[in-house]
Design a protein around this motif. Sequence first.
Motif, PDB file in Angstrom:
ATOM      1  N   ASP A  57       9.404  42.355  14.827  1.00 49.01           N
ATOM      2  CA  ASP A  57       9.168  42.341  13.359  1.00 49.01           C
ATOM      3  C   ASP A  57      10.005  41.112  12.611  1.00 49.01           C
ATOM      4  O   ASP A  57      11.308  41.227  12.761  1.00 49.01           O
ATOM      5  CB  ASP A  57       9.591  43.558  12.771  1.00 49.01           C
ATOM      6  CG  ASP A  57       9.483  43.706  11.418  1.00 49.01           C
ATOM      7  OD1 ASP A  57       8.772  43.001  10.621  1.00 49.01           O
ATOM      8  OD2 ASP A  57      10.114  44.781  10.552  1.00 49.01           O
ATOM      9  N   ARG A  58       9.353  40.181  12.761  1.00 57.12           N
ATOM     10  CA  ARG A  58       9.968  38.806  11.889  1.00 57.12           C
ATOM     11  C   ARG A  58      11.052  38.448  12.702  1.00 57.12           C
ATOM     12  O   ARG A  58      12.060  38.085  12.379  1.00 57.12           O
ATOM     13  CB  ARG A  58      10.290  39.160  10.535  1.00 57.12           C
ATOM     14  CG  ARG A  58       9.174  39.307   9.575  1.00 57.12           C
ATOM     15  CD  ARG A  58       9.640  40.055   8.139  1.00 57.12           C
ATOM     16  NE  ARG A  58      10.089  41.336   8.392  1.00 57.12           N
ATOM     17  CZ  ARG A  58      10.919  41.913   7.649  1.00 57.12           C
ATOM     18  NH1 ARG A  58      11.287  41.299   6.481  1.00 57.12           N
ATOM     19  NH2 ARG A  58      11.215  43.268   7.895  1.00 57.12           N
ATOM     20  N   THR A  59      11.032  38.633  13.911  1.00 54.68           N
ATOM     21  CA  THR A  59      12.063  38.266  14.998  1.00 54.68           C
ATOM     22  C   THR A  59      11.470  37.859  16.436  1.00 54.68           C
ATOM     23  O   THR A  59      10.473  37.995  16.732  1.00 54.68           O
ATOM     24  CB  THR A  59      12.895  39.326  15.426  1.00 54.68           C
ATOM     25  OG1 THR A  59      14.197  38.564  16.012  1.00 54.68           O
ATOM     26  CG2 THR A  59      12.724  40.251  15.805  1.00 54.68           C
ATOM     27  N   ALA A  60      11.945  36.926  17.041  1.00 54.69           N
ATOM     28  CA  ALA A  60      11.470  36.550  18.576  1.00 54.69           C
ATOM     29  C   ALA A  60      12.894  36.547  19.501  1.00 54.69           C
ATOM     30  O   ALA A  60      13.863  35.961  18.919  1.00 54.69           O
ATOM     31  CB  ALA A  60      10.912  35.215  18.165  1.00 54.69           C
ATOM     32  N   PRO A  61      12.872  36.896  20.499  1.00 51.87           N
ATOM     33  CA  PRO A  61      13.812  36.707  21.554  1.00 51.87           C
ATOM     34  C   PRO A  61      13.985  35.277  22.095  1.00 51.87           C
ATOM     35  O   PRO A  61      12.847  34.583  22.000  1.00 51.87           O
ATOM     36  CB  PRO A  61      13.689  37.817  22.637  1.00 51.87           C
ATOM     37  CG  PRO A  61      11.853  37.743  22.629  1.00 51.87           C
ATOM     38  CD  PRO A  61      11.496  37.570  21.226  1.00 51.87           C
ATOM     39  N   ASP A  73      15.339  43.642  12.575  1.00 52.19           N
ATOM     40  CA  ASP A  73      16.865  43.584  11.690  1.00 52.19           C
ATOM     41  C   ASP A  73      16.783  44.488  10.354  1.00 52.19           C
ATOM     42  O   ASP A  73      17.812  44.833  10.145  1.00 52.19           O
ATOM     43  CB  ASP A  73      17.128  42.203  11.549  1.00 52.19           C
ATOM     44  CG  ASP A  73      17.407  41.494  12.934  1.00 52.19           C
ATOM     45  OD1 ASP A  73      17.807  42.214  14.094  1.00 52.19           O
ATOM     46  OD2 ASP A  73      16.891  40.212  12.990  1.00 52.19           O
ATOM     47  N   LEU A  74      15.758  44.634  10.331  1.00 51.41           N
ATOM     48  CA  LEU A  74      15.373  45.291   8.656  1.00 51.41           C
ATOM     49  C   LEU A  74      14.086  45.995   8.640  1.00 51.41           C
ATOM     50  O   LEU A  74      12.985  45.536   8.341  1.00 51.41           O
ATOM     51  CB  LEU A  74      15.400  44.388   7.487  1.00 51.41           C
ATOM     52  CG  LEU A  74      15.663  44.830   6.224  1.00 51.41           C
ATOM     53  CD1 LEU A  74      17.042  45.563   5.941  1.00 51.41           C
ATOM     54  CD2 LEU A  74      15.635  43.666   5.133  1.00 51.41           C
ATOM     55  N   ALA A 110      15.049  43.427  27.355  1.00 52.54           N
ATOM     56  CA  ALA A 110      14.781  42.841  28.825  1.00 52.54           C
ATOM     57  C   ALA A 110      14.843  44.248  29.685  1.00 52.54           C
ATOM     58  O   ALA A 110      14.270  44.155  30.695  1.00 52.54           O
ATOM     59  CB  ALA A 110      15.895  42.017  29.102  1.00 52.54           C
ATOM     60  N   ALA A 111      15.196  45.309  29.304  1.00 51.50           N
ATOM     61  CA  ALA A 111      15.483  46.546  30.415  1.00 51.50           C
ATOM     62  C   ALA A 111      14.091  47.009  30.607  1.00 51.50           C
ATOM     63  O   ALA A 111      13.880  47.708  31.545  1.00 51.50           O
ATOM     64  CB  ALA A 111      16.107  47.756  29.554  1.00 51.50           C
ATOM     65  N   GLY A 112      12.960  46.933  29.760  1.00 47.53           N
ATOM     66  CA  GLY A 112      11.835  47.244  30.077  1.00 47.53           C
ATOM     67  C   GLY A 112      11.518  48.906  29.948  1.00 47.53           C
ATOM     68  O   GLY A 112      12.589  49.602  29.254  1.00 47.53           O
ATOM     69  N   GLY A 113      10.616  49.322  30.504  1.00 48.40           N
ATOM     70  CA  GLY A 113      10.204  50.833  30.470  1.00 48.40           C
ATOM     71  C   GLY A 113       9.619  51.345  29.046  1.00 48.40           C
ATOM     72  O   GLY A 113       9.305  52.395  28.792  1.00 48.40           O
ATOM     73  N   TYR A 114       9.045  50.220  28.153  1.00 47.85           N
ATOM     74  CA  TYR A 114       8.307  50.524  27.253  1.00 47.85           C
ATOM     75  C   TYR A 114       6.790  50.044  27.483  1.00 47.85           C
ATOM     76  O   TYR A 114       6.393  49.130  28.270  1.00 47.85           O
ATOM     77  CB  TYR A 114       8.866  49.777  25.721  1.00 47.85           C
ATOM     78  CG  TYR A 114      10.308  50.123  25.562  1.00 47.85           C
ATOM     79  CD1 TYR A 114      10.199  51.408  24.747  1.00 47.85           C
ATOM     80  CD2 TYR A 114      11.577  49.542  25.958  1.00 47.85           C
ATOM     81  CE1 TYR A 114      11.659  51.861  24.342  1.00 47.85           C
ATOM     82  CE2 TYR A 114      12.559  49.961  25.580  1.00 47.85           C
ATOM     83  CZ  TYR A 114      12.643  51.222  24.827  1.00 47.85           C
ATOM     84  OH  TYR A 114      13.982  51.605  24.378  1.00 47.85           O
ATOM     85  N   GLY A 152      17.199  42.777  16.663  1.00 44.07           N
ATOM     86  CA  GLY A 152      16.624  41.675  17.274  1.00 44.07           C
ATOM     87  C   GLY A 152      17.795  41.041  18.304  1.00 44.07           C
ATOM     88  O   GLY A 152      17.732  40.306  19.360  1.00 44.07           O
ATOM     89  N   ASP A 153      19.316  41.332  18.029  1.00 41.96           N
ATOM     90  CA  ASP A 153      20.286  40.810  19.045  1.00 41.96           C
ATOM     91  C   ASP A 153      20.559  41.801  20.097  1.00 41.96           C
ATOM     92  O   ASP A 153      21.271  41.416  21.276  1.00 41.96           O
ATOM     93  CB  ASP A 153      21.404  40.567  18.105  1.00 41.96           C
ATOM     94  CG  ASP A 153      22.023  41.534  17.417  1.00 41.96           C
ATOM     95  OD1 ASP A 153      21.413  42.945  17.495  1.00 41.96           O
ATOM     96  OD2 ASP A 153      23.161  41.719  16.962  1.00 41.96           O
ATOM     97  N   ASN A 154      19.919  42.819  20.356  1.00 44.38           N
ATOM     98  CA  ASN A 154      19.920  43.832  21.309  1.00 44.38           C
ATOM     99  C   ASN A 154      19.014  43.207  22.472  1.00 44.38           C
ATOM    100  O   ASN A 154      18.044  43.985  22.912  1.00 44.38           O
ATOM    101  CB  ASN A 154      19.758  45.213  20.970  1.00 44.38           C
ATOM    102  CG  ASN A 154      20.160  46.237  22.172  1.00 44.38           C
ATOM    103  OD1 ASN A 154      20.602  45.637  23.395  1.00 44.38           O
ATOM    104  ND2 ASN A 154      19.976  47.482  21.837  1.00 44.38           N
TER     105      ASN A 154
END
Lengths: 670, 219
Positions: free
Chosen positions: A384-388, A345-346, A374-378, A367-369
Amino acid sequence: MNLLFPAGLAALVAIPVIILFHMRHTTPTRRPVPSLRFWEAANPRPADARRLRRPPLSLPLLLQIAAAALLAFALARPATAAQLTALAPGLHSEPRHLILLLDGSTSMSATPGATSLSRWEAARLEALERLAPLRQGDVATVILMGTRPVTLTATDDASLIALRERLALVTQPGGRADLDAALALAGDLFLPNLDRQVVIISDGAITADPAVAAGVDAPVTLVIAGAADEDEERANLAVIDISARPSPSGDGTVGLYTSVANFGPRSLTVPVSLHGDGLEIGRSDVTIAGGGAVEPLRWLLPPGVAELTVRIEQADSLSADNTASLLPGEAATAAIAPRILLVSDLPGALARALQAIENVQLTIEPGDNLSAIAAGGYDLIVFDRTAPPTETLTKLDTASLWVGPPVGGPLATTEGIVDPKVTRVRAGDPLLAGVDLSGATFGPTPIFTLSAGDEEIVGSTDGPLLFRTQVNDQPAVILTVDPETSNLPKRVAFPVLIANVVEALAPDGIPAAIPLGEPLVYEPRASTASVEIVPPSGEPAQLPVLSVESDDEEHIPIGSASRDIVYTDTGAAGVYTVTETDAAGIDLGSTRFVVNAGHPRESDLRIDPTLASALATASGSGVTAPREERVDLWPLLALVALMVIAAEWIAALWPAARKTTRRPVVRGAT
Amino acid sequence: MTSLVWARPDALWLLALVPIFALTGIWLGIRRGRLQRVALLWRLAVVALLVVGLAEPLIASGSATGGAVFVVDRSDSIGAEARDAADRWLRDALGAAPPTRRAAIVAFGAKPVLATAPGAARDLLDVDAAAESATDGAVVDPSFTGIDAGLGLARALPLGGGRRIVLVSDGAENLGQAVDQAAQAALEGVPIDVLVVPGVSASDLRVDGISAPTSAWEG
C-alpha cells in the motif's frame, strides 16, 4: 450339442478297464473248515482253471460303467442349446460382456415402505444375481454410478468371484449419478467376439439423453430396484438449500435461509425445527404444495452459534435429506483460509476493502518490517503506497498487489505526473467484473511504462492505470492510483476491484458447505505439500499438491500447471475435515465443510417418465450377429456321476446290510 | 500374490459324503470281509476329488500380472512427424514388455475408441498400433481433443489385474476435464504416465477469438 473338449472322451477307456477287473477271478478267501470230505464234490472245478471269466452282469458293474461314462462325457464339456437353461441355470458357454450400470446415487438410500431393504441394497442383490451366471470366458464391467463413478471389471473365473465378493461389500457412493456419462462409457466398451449386454439397475429417478442412449449400440435393459411403486409411495420431503448471511437491513443480525421441498403428489403441513449447537432454537409448521414445490424459510440467528441444523420432523422413505447442517463460524475461524500480508504505513481504504473479504486471514505490517516480508508464508502480499528495497524484493516468493507504488520503486516510471482519465478498458477481464469506473477521478498519478509481457487492463492516454505484470517471477497486479488522492475508495467499484484481484492472485478458501456431489476444488496454500480430507465415513484421502518450488526442467513448469486440489468424493452427507501439511509432515491447519443430502434432483424419488423411451433408442443394431445361447453341462454330468457312485456303493454293500438285518429273525426262529 | 478361490463353494458341502462312505464301507464292507481297505480308499478318493472338481478350485492371481493401457492422442493438433515418433515409441514399449504383461490401446480425438482389445502386449505388435479405427469399426474424430473420455475408457477397460495408464498426447485439451479423471485414477491407485508429444507450436498463427458489439448504429 457340441463338445467343447472332445479329447475328454479319451477317459472312456476306463470302461473296458472296469469290465476287465470284473472278469478277473478273485482270490478265494481263506476259511478254516472242519473237514475236506465233501469239498471236491461241492466245488468240482479248480479255481485257477481260467484267469478270466465272462463279465458278470451285476448291478455294481453296470453302475460303475455308467459312472465312468458320465465322467468321460463331462470331461468332454458338452454344451447344448438354451432349451436346457432352465435345467442348468447359469451354465451358459457363449462368451459375453455384461455391463452393469449400478445406480449408487443418494436417492437409492430410500427404503420403499413394503420392504426393509433400501433400493441400494435391492440393486446390489440384483447385480449379484446378474453376475452369478457368468463363467470363464465372460467379461463383466460394473460401473458404479455416484459422484465419482467407480468401474469394477472381471475377465476370468477368479476375478469374477473377486468382483462378486467386492460388490457384496461395497458401500453406496452417494451423490448424483450421471447416467449419460455411464452410457457413453458403455458404448465405448466394445470388446470383439463378445455379446454385449447393458443392464441399468436404478430406482428410475434418473434421466437419460436419448441421443447418448442411441450411441450405446447394444441392448439396454432397465431394472427398477425395489418396488416400482407409484408417485404416492415415492413421496419425499427434503431440505434442499441452507445458507446464512447478514440481514439486508444492516442491523448486524445474521439470517438463516433454507428451502424445504415436497416431492409428493399432495400438499402437506409439516413441523420444521432449527437446532443450534444441539439445542432447539426455533420451530414452525410449514405448508408445502405437492409436485416438487419449494417453500423458503428464514430465521434470525443468535450470535456465536457454531453449528446449525434444520430438521423436518416427519418420517418419509428417504430420511437423510430431512436434515441439513451449516457451520457458520467455520469460515471465520478456519486455519486454512488464504493468508494475506498488507504492507502499509497508514492502513486506510485498502485495509478496509481487504478486511471485508470473507474467508481470508489478514495481517498488517509497516513498510519497514522487512523481515516479515522476507519471511514468506503468505499467499498474497499487498503493498500500500510502499515498496521494499531490492534485496527484500528478491526474496518475494508469492503473488503481490501493488496499490499506488512509489516512483523509484521496482516498477519503471517516466518523470511525468498526470491526472489521468480512463480511455482504454480491457473488456471482459475478470478483474473488472462488477467494477464501474464511470465518474471515478484518480488524482496525480505517475506514468508507468509497460514491459514486454505486461497486460494493460485499464489505461489512460499517458499510461496504464491497472495492469498485470510479474515481480520476481511471481504474478502481480499494479493499481497505479493513490487511493488517498483518488475518489475511487469512496465508490463501490473499489472493494469489488480489490476482491477480484485477491480472487485472481490468492488461492481460494474452502467453502463452509458444498452441494451434494459437487467436487471440492481449491488451491492449497503455498507451503502445503499434502492435503488430507476425512469424509464422514472416517476413511481419509491423501491428495498430493504440486510443489511451487520445483525448478526441475523435466517437470511441468509451475506457471502452466494447476495446484488445485480436486476432491470428488462428496457423495456422502455429513461433515468433512480438511487438513493441510507441509513437506515435513507438519500440520499447517485444518477446517471443515458440510455436504447435505438434500438436493433438488436426488431428493425427487419419482420415476422419470421419459427414461424408458430414452433407453429404447439403444437398438443394438450394430452388435455382432445374435448368438445362440448355450449351456455347459459338465457340472450336471459330474453331479449325476456322483449320485451313480453313491448308488453303486449302496448296491455293493446292500447284501451285507440285508444280512445284518435278517440275523436277529433267524436267531428268534431257532 | 496368488490365492485359491472356489467357483462353486457350495459344492464343498458334498464332502460330507466322504465320512458317510467311509463309515458304511468300514462297517458293512471291511468288517464283514466284503471289501478290501484299498478299494475303500480308492472310492473315497474318487468321491472327494469329484466333489472338489465340482467346486471348481481356481488360482487367483494378484494385481502384479496387470498391464498397461496406452491412451493415444489422434487429434489434428499433433503433426505427422510427432505422430510417427509416438507410434515408434509405442511399438518399442510393446516390444519391451514382459511376455505375461497385458496391454490395450485406446485412440482418442473427440471420443475414444478401442483401437486394440486387451491382450498380451507383445501380440499387439502384430496389429496396427497406429490404427485410427476401433475394434467395432468406429473412427476417431480428430477435430477435438477429449483426454478425459480417453482416460475414462482406459480406467474402465477389463484388463485383468492392476493397470497403469500411459497417456500419449500434446495435452491440448479442448473437450472435458482430464483433471477429473486423473483425480479419480489417483483415488483408485491407478498411475498415469504421460508421454508429451509436440503439438501446435506457440508461434503458430491462429484466430484466437472474434467479438463484435451487440448492437451498432449507422452513421
